[in-house]
Design a protein around this motif. Structure first.
Motif, PDB file in Angstrom:
ATOM      1  N   ASN A  26     -33.012  -1.453  17.145  1.00 36.65           N
ATOM      2  CA  ASN A  26     -31.679  -0.975  17.850  1.00 36.65           C
ATOM      3  C   ASN A  26     -31.624  -1.628  19.305  1.00 36.65           C
ATOM      4  OD1 ASN A  26     -30.492   0.660  15.482  1.00 36.65           O
ATOM      5  ND2 ASN A  26     -32.145   2.203  16.329  1.00 36.65           N
ATOM      6  N   SER A  27     -30.345  -2.034  19.625  1.00 39.11           N
ATOM      7  CA  SER A  27     -29.834  -2.734  20.744  1.00 39.11           C
ATOM      8  C   SER A  27     -28.506  -2.400  21.387  1.00 39.11           C
ATOM      9  CB  SER A  27     -30.276  -3.884  20.778  1.00 39.11           C
ATOM     10  OG  SER A  27     -30.041  -4.725  21.938  1.00 39.11           O
ATOM     11  N   GLY A  94     -18.654 -16.381  24.695  1.00 39.90           N
ATOM     12  CA  GLY A  94     -17.791 -15.978  25.859  1.00 39.90           C
ATOM     13  C   GLY A  94     -18.410 -14.688  26.786  1.00 39.90           C
ATOM     14  N   PHE A  95     -17.727 -14.459  27.749  1.00 47.68           N
ATOM     15  CA  PHE A  95     -18.258 -13.563  28.750  1.00 47.68           C
ATOM     16  C   PHE A  95     -18.630 -12.091  27.986  1.00 47.68           C
ATOM     17  CE2 PHE A  95     -15.166 -15.544  31.701  1.00 47.68           C
ATOM     18  CZ  PHE A  95     -15.877 -16.714  31.949  1.00 47.68           C
ATOM     19  N   GLY A  96     -19.798 -11.492  28.385  1.00 52.69           N
ATOM     20  CA  GLY A  96     -20.353 -10.333  28.021  1.00 52.69           C
ATOM     21  C   GLY A  96     -21.404 -10.514  26.796  1.00 52.69           C
ATOM     22  N   PHE A  97     -21.325 -11.889  26.272  1.00 56.87           N
ATOM     23  CA  PHE A  97     -22.235 -12.160  25.177  1.00 56.87           C
ATOM     24  C   PHE A  97     -23.676 -12.077  25.322  1.00 56.87           C
ATOM     25  CE2 PHE A  97     -24.253 -14.503  21.845  1.00 56.87           C
ATOM     26  CZ  PHE A  97     -23.661 -14.442  20.532  1.00 56.87           C
ATOM     27  N   VAL A  98     -24.209 -12.479  26.606  1.00 63.31           N
ATOM     28  CA  VAL A  98     -25.723 -12.279  26.876  1.00 63.31           C
ATOM     29  C   VAL A  98     -26.139 -10.870  27.229  1.00 63.31           C
ATOM     30  CG1 VAL A  98     -25.559 -14.548  27.796  1.00 63.31           C
ATOM     31  CG2 VAL A  98     -25.324 -12.901  29.438  1.00 63.31           C
ATOM     32  N   GLY A  99     -25.144  -9.823  27.238  1.00 65.24           N
ATOM     33  CA  GLY A  99     -25.454  -8.530  27.323  1.00 65.24           C
ATOM     34  C   GLY A  99     -25.151  -7.954  28.784  1.00 65.24           C
ATOM     35  N   GLU A 100     -24.232  -8.703  29.577  1.00 66.12           N
ATOM     36  CA  GLU A 100     -23.863  -8.223  30.759  1.00 66.12           C
ATOM     37  C   GLU A 100     -22.875  -7.308  31.013  1.00 66.12           C
ATOM     38  OE1 GLU A 100     -21.298 -11.971  30.672  1.00 66.12           O
ATOM     39  OE2 GLU A 100     -23.106 -11.353  29.844  1.00 66.12           O
ATOM     40  N   ASN A 101     -22.795  -6.384  31.813  1.00 64.80           N
ATOM     41  CA  ASN A 101     -21.579  -5.606  32.190  1.00 64.80           C
ATOM     42  C   ASN A 101     -20.427  -6.150  32.998  1.00 64.80           C
ATOM     43  OD1 ASN A 101     -24.224  -3.409  32.341  1.00 64.80           O
ATOM     44  ND2 ASN A 101     -22.889  -3.267  30.592  1.00 64.80           N
ATOM     45  N   LEU A 102     -21.073  -6.814  34.014  1.00 65.20           N
ATOM     46  CA  LEU A 102     -20.142  -7.509  34.789  1.00 65.20           C
ATOM     47  C   LEU A 102     -20.401  -8.905  34.909  1.00 65.20           C
ATOM     48  CD1 LEU A 102     -20.436  -5.280  38.005  1.00 65.20           C
ATOM     49  CD2 LEU A 102     -18.951  -4.872  36.095  1.00 65.20           C
ATOM     50  N   SER A 103     -19.377  -9.870  34.289  1.00 72.21           N
ATOM     51  CA  SER A 103     -19.316 -11.275  34.567  1.00 72.21           C
ATOM     52  C   SER A 103     -18.547 -11.528  35.737  1.00 72.21           C
ATOM     53  CB  SER A 103     -18.440 -11.694  33.143  1.00 72.21           C
ATOM     54  OG  SER A 103     -19.038 -11.322  32.232  1.00 72.21           O
ATOM     55  N   VAL A 104     -19.312 -12.161  36.735  1.00 70.89           N
ATOM     56  CA  VAL A 104     -18.953 -12.202  38.196  1.00 70.89           C
ATOM     57  C   VAL A 104     -18.751 -13.999  38.522  1.00 70.89           C
ATOM     58  CG1 VAL A 104     -19.902  -9.797  38.944  1.00 70.89           C
ATOM     59  CG2 VAL A 104     -21.194 -12.189  39.005  1.00 70.89           C
ATOM     60  N   LYS A 136     -35.174  -9.602  21.793  1.00 70.36           N
ATOM     61  CA  LYS A 136     -33.810  -9.090  21.536  1.00 70.36           C
ATOM     62  C   LYS A 136     -32.851 -10.205  22.078  1.00 70.36           C
ATOM     63  CE  LYS A 136     -34.826  -4.184  21.937  1.00 70.36           C
ATOM     64  NZ  LYS A 136     -34.592  -2.870  22.414  1.00 70.36           N
ATOM     65  N   PHE A 137     -33.154 -10.932  23.204  1.00 71.16           N
ATOM     66  CA  PHE A 137     -32.093 -11.885  23.621  1.00 71.16           C
ATOM     67  C   PHE A 137     -32.048 -12.985  22.737  1.00 71.16           C
ATOM     68  CE2 PHE A 137     -31.464 -15.357  26.731  1.00 71.16           C
ATOM     69  CZ  PHE A 137     -30.139 -15.211  26.994  1.00 71.16           C
ATOM     70  N   ASN A 138     -33.394 -13.377  22.502  1.00 73.59           N
ATOM     71  CA  ASN A 138     -33.600 -14.487  21.271  1.00 73.59           C
ATOM     72  C   ASN A 138     -32.620 -14.250  20.212  1.00 73.59           C
ATOM     73  OD1 ASN A 138     -35.241 -15.571  23.258  1.00 73.59           O
ATOM     74  ND2 ASN A 138     -37.107 -15.193  21.882  1.00 73.59           N
ATOM     75  N   GLY A 142     -29.494 -16.061  18.774  1.00 68.15           N
ATOM     76  CA  GLY A 142     -29.921 -17.190  17.642  1.00 68.15           C
ATOM     77  C   GLY A 142     -30.507 -18.370  17.919  1.00 68.15           C
ATOM     78  N   TYR A 143     -31.423 -18.148  18.738  1.00 66.75           N
ATOM     79  CA  TYR A 143     -32.161 -19.111  19.280  1.00 66.75           C
ATOM     80  C   TYR A 143     -33.575 -18.658  20.021  1.00 66.75           C
ATOM     81  CZ  TYR A 143     -33.966 -23.185  22.136  1.00 66.75           C
ATOM     82  OH  TYR A 143     -34.652 -24.276  22.856  1.00 66.75           O
ATOM     83  N   LYS A 144     -34.755 -18.990  19.269  1.00 63.82           N
ATOM     84  CA  LYS A 144     -35.851 -18.265  19.919  1.00 63.82           C
ATOM     85  C   LYS A 144     -36.536 -18.824  21.157  1.00 63.82           C
ATOM     86  CE  LYS A 144     -39.463 -21.140  17.308  1.00 63.82           C
ATOM     87  NZ  LYS A 144     -40.471 -21.183  16.276  1.00 63.82           N
ATOM     88  N   GLY A 145     -36.032 -19.998  21.789  1.00 71.36           N
ATOM     89  CA  GLY A 145     -36.358 -20.432  22.973  1.00 71.36           C
ATOM     90  C   GLY A 145     -35.191 -20.011  24.098  1.00 71.36           C
ATOM     91  N   ALA A 146     -34.324 -19.055  23.660  1.00 71.24           N
ATOM     92  CA  ALA A 146     -33.366 -18.435  24.823  1.00 71.24           C
ATOM     93  C   ALA A 146     -34.081 -17.872  25.967  1.00 71.24           C
ATOM     94  CB  ALA A 146     -32.538 -17.493  23.959  1.00 71.24           C
ATOM     95  N   SER A 147     -34.956 -17.045  25.542  1.00 72.54           N
ATOM     96  CA  SER A 147     -35.642 -16.191  26.879  1.00 72.54           C
ATOM     97  C   SER A 147     -36.512 -17.172  27.509  1.00 72.54           C
ATOM     98  CB  SER A 147     -36.599 -15.071  26.307  1.00 72.54           C
ATOM     99  OG  SER A 147     -35.941 -14.106  25.392  1.00 72.54           O
ATOM    100  N   LYS A 148     -36.989 -18.302  27.147  1.00 72.45           N
ATOM    101  CA  LYS A 148     -37.766 -19.088  27.993  1.00 72.45           C
ATOM    102  C   LYS A 148     -36.910 -19.830  28.790  1.00 72.45           C
ATOM    103  CE  LYS A 148     -40.638 -23.183  27.439  1.00 72.45           C
ATOM    104  NZ  LYS A 148     -41.507 -24.057  26.516  1.00 72.45           N
TER     105      LYS A 148
END
Length: 202
Positions: A26-27, A94-104, A136-138, A142-148
């Motif tokens: 869950n996330s 697009g904005f919000g996809f990485v999990g942010e509340n505020l896109s600044v 969870k970010f990876n 959809g990419y296992k190198g995303a966190s790195k």
């Protein structure tokens, strides 16, 4: 410097690559835009975050110290190029996809400091720390190198604590009052990158 969009999300099942045991988790990382420059709806800010936003694991996002997650809108071209190249993603995120509340707009990690205060209308926020990505970010990307990639590129974004609630909307200006400025978010990124636990991001 201003808010480009505001996003919130409910706790939902997250499936994808790089889970510890390849099962569902869950996330609240899946956010939807609720206030944009084209539709600047006012959103309530409370001590624990934005109305309509949920977090599944308060150890990594949420609570008083991580109530709101902000992310530079300028980073999205980097992610779209990376995901297209490495994960063969053809549709841009697009904005919000990485999990942010505020896109600044107008902020970068080397010029955002722990302890800086943000004034957005009547709302008062404080920069607390960088975002530490995990599996969870990876999965979300959809990419296992995303966190790195997030940490190595110092494109982590940062969490904000709420000192005074109120209402905010896309397009609102952000006025920064410097804190002690002993450590920037980019410097926190470098410390995290050097930690031995960084190998867990692969």
């Amino acid at each position: 410097m201003r808010i480009i969009s505001i996003s919130t999300g409910k706790i939902a099942p997250l499936f994808g690559i790089d889970h510890p045991d390849h099962r569902m988790v869950n996330s609240g990382i899946k956010k939807e835009i609720v206030s944009s420059l084209d539709n600047p709806i006012s959103i309530k800010v409370r001590t624990v975050g934005l109305d309509g936003d949920e977090q599944a694991d308060f150890s990594v996002h949420g609570g008083l110290e991580k109530a709101i997650y902000a992310y530079p809108s300028e980073h999205y071209p980097f992610w779209n190029e990376l995901l297209n190249r490495e994960a063969k993603r053809t549709s841009p995120i697009g904005f919000g996809f990485v999990g942010e509340n505020l896109s600044v707009e107008g902020f970068f990690e080397d010029a955002v400091w722990v302890g800086d205060n943000w004034q957005i209308g009547d709302v008062e926020l404080e920069v607390v720390k960088l975002r530490e990505p995990c599996f969870k970010f990876n999965a979300r990307m959809g990419y296992k190198g995303a966190s790195k990639a997030m940490i190595q590129s110092t494109r982590s974004g940062w969490y904000l604590k709420v000192h005074k609630g109120g209402n905010i909307k896309a397009g609102d200006a952000i006025i920064v009052t410097p804190g002690r400025r002993e450590m920037s978010i980019k410097e926190q990124n470098h410390f995290l990158l050097r930690k031995e636990s960084q190998k867990d991001l692969f």
